[in-house]
Design a protein around this motif. Structure first.
Motif, PDB file in Angstrom:
ATOM      1  N   THR A 239       0.807  -1.215  -0.085  1.00 18.05           N
ATOM      2  CA  THR A 239      -0.100  -0.023  -0.031  1.00 18.05           C
ATOM      3  C   THR A 239       1.065   1.147   0.021  1.00 18.05           C
ATOM      4  OG1 THR A 239      -1.806  -1.286   1.026  1.00 18.05           O
ATOM      5  CG2 THR A 239      -1.647   1.148   1.217  1.00 18.05           C
ATOM      6  N   LEU A 240       1.768   1.195   0.922  1.00 16.15           N
ATOM      7  CA  LEU A 240       2.603   2.347   0.953  1.00 16.15           C
ATOM      8  C   LEU A 240       3.502   2.546  -0.433  1.00 16.15           C
ATOM      9  CD1 LEU A 240       4.180   2.107   4.619  1.00 16.15           C
ATOM     10  CD2 LEU A 240       2.378   3.577   3.848  1.00 16.15           C
ATOM     11  N   ALA A 241       4.099   1.583  -0.901  1.00 15.91           N
ATOM     12  CA  ALA A 241       4.695   1.753  -2.149  1.00 15.91           C
ATOM     13  C   ALA A 241       3.985   1.996  -3.226  1.00 15.91           C
ATOM     14  CB  ALA A 241       5.434   0.320  -2.500  1.00 15.91           C
ATOM     15  N   ALA A 242       2.933   1.594  -3.471  1.00 11.34           N
ATOM     16  CA  ALA A 242       1.800   1.820  -4.640  1.00 11.34           C
ATOM     17  C   ALA A 242       1.368   3.261  -4.527  1.00 11.34           C
ATOM     18  CB  ALA A 242       0.673   0.957  -4.627  1.00 11.34           C
ATOM     19  N   TYR A 243       0.949   3.739  -3.301  1.00 13.96           N
ATOM     20  CA  TYR A 243       0.758   5.083  -3.062  1.00 13.96           C
ATOM     21  C   TYR A 243       1.837   6.257  -3.633  1.00 13.96           C
ATOM     22  CZ  TYR A 243      -1.222   9.252  -1.026  1.00 13.96           C
ATOM     23  OH  TYR A 243      -1.585  10.566  -0.727  1.00 13.96           O
ATOM     24  N   ALA A 244       3.027   5.719  -3.043  1.00 17.24           N
ATOM     25  CA  ALA A 244       4.229   6.557  -3.702  1.00 17.24           C
ATOM     26  C   ALA A 244       4.319   6.515  -4.957  1.00 17.24           C
ATOM     27  CB  ALA A 244       5.299   5.927  -2.791  1.00 17.24           C
ATOM     28  N   PHE A 245       4.519   5.544  -5.719  1.00 19.03           N
ATOM     29  CA  PHE A 245       4.335   5.260  -7.101  1.00 19.03           C
ATOM     30  C   PHE A 245       3.359   5.809  -8.173  1.00 19.03           C
ATOM     31  CE2 PHE A 245       7.137   1.408  -6.651  1.00 19.03           C
ATOM     32  CZ  PHE A 245       8.349   2.091  -6.866  1.00 19.03           C
ATOM     33  N   ALA A 246       2.037   6.081  -7.347  1.00 17.58           N
ATOM     34  CA  ALA A 246       0.931   6.443  -7.927  1.00 17.58           C
ATOM     35  C   ALA A 246       0.816   7.976  -7.917  1.00 17.58           C
ATOM     36  CB  ALA A 246      -0.278   5.715  -7.315  1.00 17.58           C
ATOM     37  N   ARG A 247       1.384   8.545  -6.669  1.00 19.47           N
ATOM     38  CA  ARG A 247       0.746   9.846  -6.762  1.00 19.47           C
ATOM     39  C   ARG A 247       2.105  11.032  -6.139  1.00 19.47           C
ATOM     40  NH1 ARG A 247      -3.026   9.481  -9.200  1.00 19.47           N
ATOM     41  NH2 ARG A 247      -5.180   9.316  -8.435  1.00 19.47           N
ATOM     42  N   PHE A 248       3.197  10.431  -5.948  1.00 20.07           N
ATOM     43  CA  PHE A 248       4.425  11.126  -5.561  1.00 20.07           C
ATOM     44  C   PHE A 248       5.099  11.133  -7.021  1.00 20.07           C
ATOM     45  CE2 PHE A 248       4.708  10.232  -0.673  1.00 20.07           C
ATOM     46  CZ  PHE A 248       3.607  10.518  -0.629  1.00 20.07           C
ATOM     47  N   THR A 249       6.014  12.335  -6.754  1.00 21.22           N
ATOM     48  CA  THR A 249       6.752  12.607  -8.033  1.00 21.22           C
ATOM     49  C   THR A 249       8.546  12.744  -7.479  1.00 21.22           C
ATOM     50  OG1 THR A 249       5.306  13.763  -9.292  1.00 21.22           O
ATOM     51  CG2 THR A 249       7.431  14.301  -9.962  1.00 21.22           C
TER      52      THR A 249
ATOM     53  N   ASP B 203      10.356   6.395 -12.295  1.00 19.46           N
ATOM     54  CA  ASP B 203      10.074   5.268 -13.142  1.00 19.46           C
ATOM     55  C   ASP B 203      11.041   4.100 -13.331  1.00 19.46           C
ATOM     56  OD1 ASP B 203       8.040   6.915 -13.782  1.00 19.46           O
ATOM     57  OD2 ASP B 203       8.882   7.828 -15.458  1.00 19.46           O
ATOM     58  N   LEU B 204      12.275   4.479 -12.694  1.00 18.21           N
ATOM     59  CA  LEU B 204      13.395   3.513 -12.702  1.00 18.21           C
ATOM     60  C   LEU B 204      13.119   2.438 -11.850  1.00 18.21           C
ATOM     61  CD1 LEU B 204      15.944   2.149 -13.716  1.00 18.21           C
ATOM     62  CD2 LEU B 204      17.265   3.796 -12.411  1.00 18.21           C
ATOM     63  N   VAL B 205      12.891   3.030 -10.617  1.00 15.35           N
ATOM     64  CA  VAL B 205      12.410   2.150  -9.572  1.00 15.35           C
ATOM     65  C   VAL B 205      11.372   1.035  -9.777  1.00 15.35           C
ATOM     66  CG1 VAL B 205      11.924   2.091  -6.978  1.00 15.35           C
ATOM     67  CG2 VAL B 205      13.658   3.712  -7.717  1.00 15.35           C
ATOM     68  N   PHE B 206      10.390   1.781 -10.342  1.00 12.89           N
ATOM     69  CA  PHE B 206       8.994   1.219 -10.766  1.00 12.89           C
ATOM     70  C   PHE B 206       9.347  -0.172 -11.613  1.00 12.89           C
ATOM     71  CE2 PHE B 206       4.923   0.477 -12.711  1.00 12.89           C
ATOM     72  CZ  PHE B 206       4.182   0.038 -11.587  1.00 12.89           C
ATOM     73  N   MET B 207      10.273   0.074 -12.745  1.00 12.82           N
ATOM     74  CA  MET B 207      10.636  -0.850 -13.639  1.00 12.82           C
ATOM     75  C   MET B 207      11.418  -1.812 -12.900  1.00 12.82           C
ATOM     76  SD  MET B 207      11.826   1.486 -16.945  1.00 12.82           S
ATOM     77  CE  MET B 207      12.529  -0.137 -17.692  1.00 12.82           C
ATOM     78  N   LEU B 208      12.173  -1.589 -11.901  1.00  6.81           N
ATOM     79  CA  LEU B 208      12.888  -2.669 -11.243  1.00  6.81           C
ATOM     80  C   LEU B 208      11.944  -3.508 -10.217  1.00  6.81           C
ATOM     81  CD1 LEU B 208      15.845  -0.706  -9.900  1.00  6.81           C
ATOM     82  CD2 LEU B 208      15.932  -2.169 -11.650  1.00  6.81           C
ATOM     83  N   VAL B 209      11.130  -2.764  -9.974  1.00  5.67           N
ATOM     84  CA  VAL B 209       9.843  -3.828  -9.353  1.00  5.67           C
ATOM     85  C   VAL B 209       9.259  -4.670 -10.096  1.00  5.67           C
ATOM     86  CG1 VAL B 209       7.820  -3.456  -7.977  1.00  5.67           C
ATOM     87  CG2 VAL B 209       9.511  -1.807  -7.295  1.00  5.67           C
ATOM     88  N   LEU B 210       8.862  -4.133 -11.384  1.00  2.91           N
ATOM     89  CA  LEU B 210       8.259  -4.970 -12.336  1.00  2.91           C
ATOM     90  C   LEU B 210       9.235  -6.086 -12.664  1.00  2.91           C
ATOM     91  CD1 LEU B 210       6.358  -2.283 -14.625  1.00  2.91           C
ATOM     92  CD2 LEU B 210       5.401  -3.857 -12.683  1.00  2.91           C
ATOM     93  N   LEU B 211      10.478  -5.818 -12.617  1.00  3.23           N
ATOM     94  CA  LEU B 211      11.417  -6.761 -13.154  1.00  3.23           C
ATOM     95  C   LEU B 211      11.215  -8.030 -12.222  1.00  3.23           C
ATOM     96  CD1 LEU B 211      13.566  -7.539 -14.912  1.00  3.23           C
ATOM     97  CD2 LEU B 211      15.326  -6.458 -13.297  1.00  3.23           C
TER      98      LEU B 211
ATOM     99  N   GLU C 260      -9.912  19.856   3.598  1.00  8.87           N
ATOM    100  CA  GLU C 260     -10.736  19.532   4.917  1.00  8.87           C
ATOM    101  C   GLU C 260      -9.813  19.323   6.031  1.00  8.87           C
ATOM    102  OE1 GLU C 260     -13.807  19.883   5.535  1.00  8.87           O
ATOM    103  OE2 GLU C 260     -14.380  20.314   3.139  1.00  8.87           O
ATOM    104  N   GLY C 261      -8.369  19.463   5.548  1.00 10.86           N
ATOM    105  CA  GLY C 261      -7.283  19.177   6.597  1.00 10.86           C
ATOM    106  C   GLY C 261      -6.903  17.918   6.836  1.00 10.86           C
ATOM    107  N   ALA C 262      -7.027  17.012   5.918  1.00 12.53           N
ATOM    108  CA  ALA C 262      -6.827  15.696   6.169  1.00 12.53           C
ATOM    109  C   ALA C 262      -5.002  15.547   5.831  1.00 12.53           C
ATOM    110  CB  ALA C 262      -7.417  14.651   5.182  1.00 12.53           C
ATOM    111  N   SER C 263      -4.355  14.730   6.461  1.00 14.03           N
ATOM    112  CA  SER C 263      -2.803  14.441   6.230  1.00 14.03           C
ATOM    113  C   SER C 263      -2.692  13.571   5.177  1.00 14.03           C
ATOM    114  CB  SER C 263      -2.368  13.934   7.565  1.00 14.03           C
ATOM    115  OG  SER C 263      -2.786  12.844   7.764  1.00 14.03           O
ATOM    116  N   ARG C 264      -1.650  13.524   4.720  1.00 16.50           N
ATOM    117  CA  ARG C 264      -1.364  12.426   3.647  1.00 16.50           C
ATOM    118  C   ARG C 264      -1.748  11.044   4.040  1.00 16.50           C
ATOM    119  NH1 ARG C 264       0.033  13.417  -1.504  1.00 16.50           N
ATOM    120  NH2 ARG C 264       1.612  15.216  -1.789  1.00 16.50           N
ATOM    121  N   TRP C 265      -1.363  10.591   5.325  1.00 19.40           N
ATOM    122  CA  TRP C 265      -1.903   9.501   6.020  1.00 19.40           C
ATOM    123  C   TRP C 265      -3.261   9.140   5.845  1.00 19.40           C
ATOM    124  CZ3 TRP C 265       0.060   4.733   6.706  1.00 19.40           C
ATOM    125  CH2 TRP C 265      -0.587   3.873   7.378  1.00 19.40           C
TER     126      TRP C 265
END
Length: 266
Positions: free
Chosen positions: A81-91, A96-104, A165-170
């Protein structure tokens, strides 16, 4: 015509799956003399299940397996969950290179890493433990990929509204993304639990004692006796080990199918 061929193929595949199960049920509920021949007059018996339960510490094996699949699934849910959220929404640089290594990792069979995993468990001093059986599977490339693709379908407007609304990242992750991906969690959880419930080679290599062996490794007791192979007892032991998964599927098959359908649609 195509529809009829698809239906015929589904029936053939279903038959190939059903025949071994039907034989296992027949042999498990009949005396050993009838295990290899079909006779409608054969008497029914539960002796094979009693003998199988007494021949191995099934209670301990069930506990070990339950602890294993629960530990692995909990770790996978958190880390994926943490890794997928980082890859989906963080820049960030190199994303992209790290995600390719994950797919590898999806292209590498787990059995290829057995030697290195064994060396790592020896170095950590955790051999012959349930923790050692599950540790190499705590992070799942498939789980990261599946959740990342799901999180990317969530409209950014929902996240922005939550942040206003004041929600944190978490809080955004746990209150917005995770609930919307619930069918995907169910589908992936079924795959993970089924795989680790039935995994054999790695637990066989890394464990030596009853205290840490799961069900699949414990079943080898019935194939290593000096008195020959009793197929009735072996099939009874196999049904005992597979019963939790079979019962769970029969009780929740509608939820299972719906979860996989939603996962495929996404």
């Amino acid at each position: 015509m195509t529809h009829k061929l698809d239906t015929l193929g589904a029936w053939l595949l279903g038959l190939l799956w059903f025949l071994p199960l039907a034989y296992a049920v027949w042999a498990a509920f009949h005396p050993g003399a009838y295990a290899t021949r079909f006779d409608l007059t054969a008497p029914l018996t539960l002796h094979n299940f009693v003998a199988a339960w007494q021949a191995a510490p099934f209670g301990r094996y069930f506990l070990n397996t339950f602890l294993l699949v629960t530990m692995v699934l909990a770790a996978q849910f958190i880390l994926c969950t943490l890794a997928a959220y980082a890859f989906a929404r963080f820049t960030f640089r190199g994303r992209d290179l790290v995600f390719m290594l994950v797919l590898l990792q999806l292209m590498i069979m787990p059995d290829v890493l057995i030697v290195e995993n064994y060396r790592l468990m020896s170095w950590l001093g955790v051999r012959d433990t349930i923790f050692a059986v599950g540790l190499p599977y705590f992070a799942s490339a498939f789980g990261i990929f599946l959740l990342r693709q799901t999180f990317k379908t969530v409209p950014r407007e929902l996240e922005e509204a939550a942040r206003v609304e004041g929600a944190s990242r978490w809080q955004v992750l746990t209150k917005v993304y995770v609930p919307l991906a619930r069918p995907i969690y169910v589908a992936y959880g079924l795959v993970s639990v089924s795989y680790h419930w039935n995994n054999f080679l790695w637990p066989l290599i890394i464990t030596n004692s009853v205290e840490s062996r799961p069900l699949t490794v414990g079943l080898q007791v019935f194939a290593s006796t000096d008195q020959g192979i009793d197929w009735s007892i072996i099939t009874a032991a196999t049904l005992l080990s597979a019963a939790p998964l079979l019962i769970a599927f029969l009780l929740f098959q509608r939820q299972f199918v719906q979860s996989f359908m939603r996962a495929g649609i996404r």
